[in-house]
Write a protein that holds these residues in place. Structure first.
Motif, PDB file in Angstrom:
ATOM      1  N   ALA A 280       0.921  -1.137  -0.067  1.00 32.04           N
ATOM      2  CA  ALA A 280      -0.024   0.035  -0.068  1.00 32.04           C
ATOM      3  C   ALA A 280       0.811   1.205  -0.062  1.00 32.04           C
ATOM      4  CB  ALA A 280      -0.948  -0.135   1.016  1.00 32.04           C
ATOM      5  N   ASP A 281       2.005   1.296   0.668  1.00 32.17           N
ATOM      6  CA  ASP A 281       2.843   2.278   0.644  1.00 32.17           C
ATOM      7  C   ASP A 281       3.478   2.626  -0.711  1.00 32.17           C
ATOM      8  OD1 ASP A 281       2.399   2.780   3.511  1.00 32.17           O
ATOM      9  OD2 ASP A 281       4.181   1.622   4.041  1.00 32.17           O
ATOM     10  N   ARG A 282       3.785   1.383  -1.390  1.00 32.89           N
ATOM     11  CA  ARG A 282       4.384   1.616  -2.690  1.00 32.89           C
ATOM     12  C   ARG A 282       3.291   2.134  -3.602  1.00 32.89           C
ATOM     13  NH1 ARG A 282       6.559  -3.145  -1.410  1.00 32.89           N
ATOM     14  NH2 ARG A 282       5.289  -4.320  -2.755  1.00 32.89           N
ATOM     15  N   ASN A 285      -3.408   2.915  -1.479  1.00 30.62           N
ATOM     16  CA  ASN A 285      -4.579   1.794  -0.842  1.00 30.62           C
ATOM     17  C   ASN A 285      -5.543   1.227  -1.761  1.00 30.62           C
ATOM     18  OD1 ASN A 285      -3.420   1.993   1.819  1.00 30.62           O
ATOM     19  ND2 ASN A 285      -5.346   2.843   2.696  1.00 30.62           N
ATOM     20  N   SER A 286      -6.074   2.028  -2.629  1.00 32.56           N
ATOM     21  CA  SER A 286      -7.008   1.783  -3.595  1.00 32.56           C
ATOM     22  C   SER A 286      -6.678   0.482  -4.561  1.00 32.56           C
ATOM     23  CB  SER A 286      -7.621   2.948  -4.475  1.00 32.56           C
ATOM     24  OG  SER A 286      -8.330   3.755  -3.391  1.00 32.56           O
ATOM     25  N   ALA A 389     -14.566  -5.481  -6.383  1.00 27.67           N
ATOM     26  CA  ALA A 389     -13.192  -5.410  -6.457  1.00 27.67           C
ATOM     27  C   ALA A 389     -12.663  -4.441  -7.522  1.00 27.67           C
ATOM     28  CB  ALA A 389     -12.500  -6.696  -6.572  1.00 27.67           C
ATOM     29  N   PHE A 390     -13.326  -4.393  -8.559  1.00 31.84           N
ATOM     30  CA  PHE A 390     -12.999  -3.689  -9.843  1.00 31.84           C
ATOM     31  C   PHE A 390     -13.507  -2.231  -9.481  1.00 31.84           C
ATOM     32  CE2 PHE A 390     -12.293  -7.344 -12.214  1.00 31.84           C
ATOM     33  CZ  PHE A 390     -11.126  -7.115 -12.995  1.00 31.84           C
ATOM     34  N   SER A 391     -14.166  -1.963  -8.539  1.00 26.99           N
ATOM     35  CA  SER A 391     -14.584  -0.579  -8.199  1.00 26.99           C
ATOM     36  C   SER A 391     -13.383  -0.124  -7.537  1.00 26.99           C
ATOM     37  CB  SER A 391     -15.811  -0.500  -7.410  1.00 26.99           C
ATOM     38  OG  SER A 391     -15.412  -1.064  -6.050  1.00 26.99           O
ATOM     39  N   PHE A 392     -12.629  -0.740  -6.610  1.00 25.47           N
ATOM     40  CA  PHE A 392     -11.321  -0.153  -6.114  1.00 25.47           C
ATOM     41  C   PHE A 392     -10.421   0.052  -7.251  1.00 25.47           C
ATOM     42  CE2 PHE A 392     -12.648  -2.928  -2.407  1.00 25.47           C
ATOM     43  CZ  PHE A 392     -12.954  -1.579  -1.509  1.00 25.47           C
TER      44      PHE A 392
END
Length: 408
Positions: A280-282, A285-286, A389-392
């Motif tokens: 997530a840092d790299r 988050n999304s 999931a694809f919404s993210f």
């Protein structure tokens, strides 16, 4: 990572809370079906009713929390009430059939009123105490400690319950007493937290007259998070009661097997949680949430491939790899999308909508089960989860990149 005093206390609080909840929560369906003779409808209500009660709590809860001098004290009182109500389940078996199963449904629903307030106040409090730049490392470490504790407690509980007949209420009553003792420790460590003294009055003056408002949805990062998180929450919670029904009624899982399912799931979470935090840092988050949610989408379909208990244990190992990422990143994204000056109201609005989803989704899952059968229902839920999931991914590619470009 070196922890400050509040972060250490939060880890101790989390360990005690994990012991108190995991000692009993994972076995509530087995207790309801094996001891109390609960029906599929009642199992569905055990999953869904707490959400609607929690929704009713969040409206006054956000207002109360904005008016109090100490979020910590609010969290202490609401957590204590939650644990006291939960301990009353100890007496449910004495009511006998058919009243005992309905009493369990009602108690679990009611305890979620203070439970929702407890969660809201803890989220808001910890958001104030842990700076954003430390949250990824801190929450991944805290979650890892909690997961190790959950694994040990769950397996020990499963071994304990395995020594008794399925319809014997006594071992469950012993567990309710032990869970309450751990809850006392949970509250003790919560009390020991130290809030920033200088910020109390300032925060209270700013937020005192604020109420739940639709204005929070004008903040685009929060609106994007709410839409995607609710889609994911709805598709995820549709399967919650179905997993329990399938494992207990169709796969004939005992308490020991249920504990093995949980332990392997938790072991996978321990192994993977640091990776999710670093990813997530790299990547943000999304985008990483898309990967975690896509993995979660495979769970219902893969579960239906066999009733073999060893296979189901391995599937829970697979699912755990993605559960840790989903839990960690959803919470981090909620805090990130909620402006610090009015975080309580943003969190309350999100939890309010999540409570509506939490009530409707399990009932929809049971409706799919009754209408199409277990196999079709679980496969449909996998499809719905993949869409969520694809919404993210959509937010990561379209929304967040556009915002970053605008700030450059």
């Amino acid at each position: 990572m070196k922890f400050n005093e509040n972060e250490k206390l939060s880890i101790y609080n989390g360990l005690a809370s994990t012991a108190a909840t995991n000692m009993v929560n994972g076995y509530i369906p087995l207790f309801a079906i094996g001891v109390l003779g609960a029906t599929n409808q009642q199992i569905g209500l055990i999953v869904s009713l707490p959400s609607i009660i929690g929704m009713l709590a969040l409206i006054p809860g956000a207002i109360w929390l904005n008016r109090v001098q100490s979020k910590k004290n609010f969290a202490v009182i609401s957590t204590l009430l939650t644990r006291l109500l939960f301990s009353l389940i100890l007496f449910v078996p004495f009511l006998g059939s058919p009243y005992a199963a309905w009493a369990l449904v009602i108690l679990i629903a009611l305890l979620n009123f203070p439970g929702a307030l407890s969660g809201l106040s803890w989220q808001s409090m910890i958001g104030d105490l842990v700076p954003e730049k430390r949250r990824g490392d801190f929450f991944s470490s805290r979650n890892r400690h909690n997961t190790i504790a959950a694994m040990a407690v769950t397996f020990g509980t499963g071994l304990f319950l395995q020594q008794f007949d399925k319809d014997n209420a006594l071992p469950y009553q012993v567990l309710f007493i032990a869970a309450f003792l751990f809850a006392v420790l949970e509250i003790y460590y919560l009390i020991k937290h130290k809030e920033p003294v200088g910020s109390k009055k300032e925060r209270n003056t700013e937020e005192k007259n604020k109420k739940l408002s639709l204005n929070v949805y004008k903040h685009k990062p929060f609106l994007a998070f709410v839409i995607t998180a609710l889609l994911f929450g709805f598709s995820s919670q549709m399967a919650w009661s179905l997993f329990s029904i399938y494992q207990i009624k169709e796969a004939n899982a005992t308490a020991l097997w249920l504990s093995l399912f949980s332990v392997t799931n938790q072991l996978a979470q321990i192994i993977s949680i640091k990776w999710w935090a670093n990813a997530a840092d790299r990547r943000g988050n999304s985008f990483v949430l898309f990967i975690a949610a896509a993995g979660m989408a495979t769970a219902p379909a893969l579960t239906m491939l066999s009733t073999n208990l060893v296979y189901l244990t391995l599937i829970n190992l697979w699912i755990g790899l993605f559960v840790s990422g989903s839990n960690l990143l959803l919470f981090n994204q909620l805090l990130k999308a909620s402006p610090e000056t009015d975080r309580t109201n943003y969190i309350a609005n999100y939890n309010f909508l999540l409570s509506i989803v939490g009530f409707i989704a399990p009932q929809m899952g049971v409706l799919l089960l009754n209408g199409f059968g277990m196999n079709a229902a679980m496969n449909l839920i996998s499809l719905f989860r993949m869409i969520a999931a694809f919404s993210f991914l959509f937010v990561a590619l379209k929304f967040e990149r556009k915002m970053i470009a605008q700030t450059i």
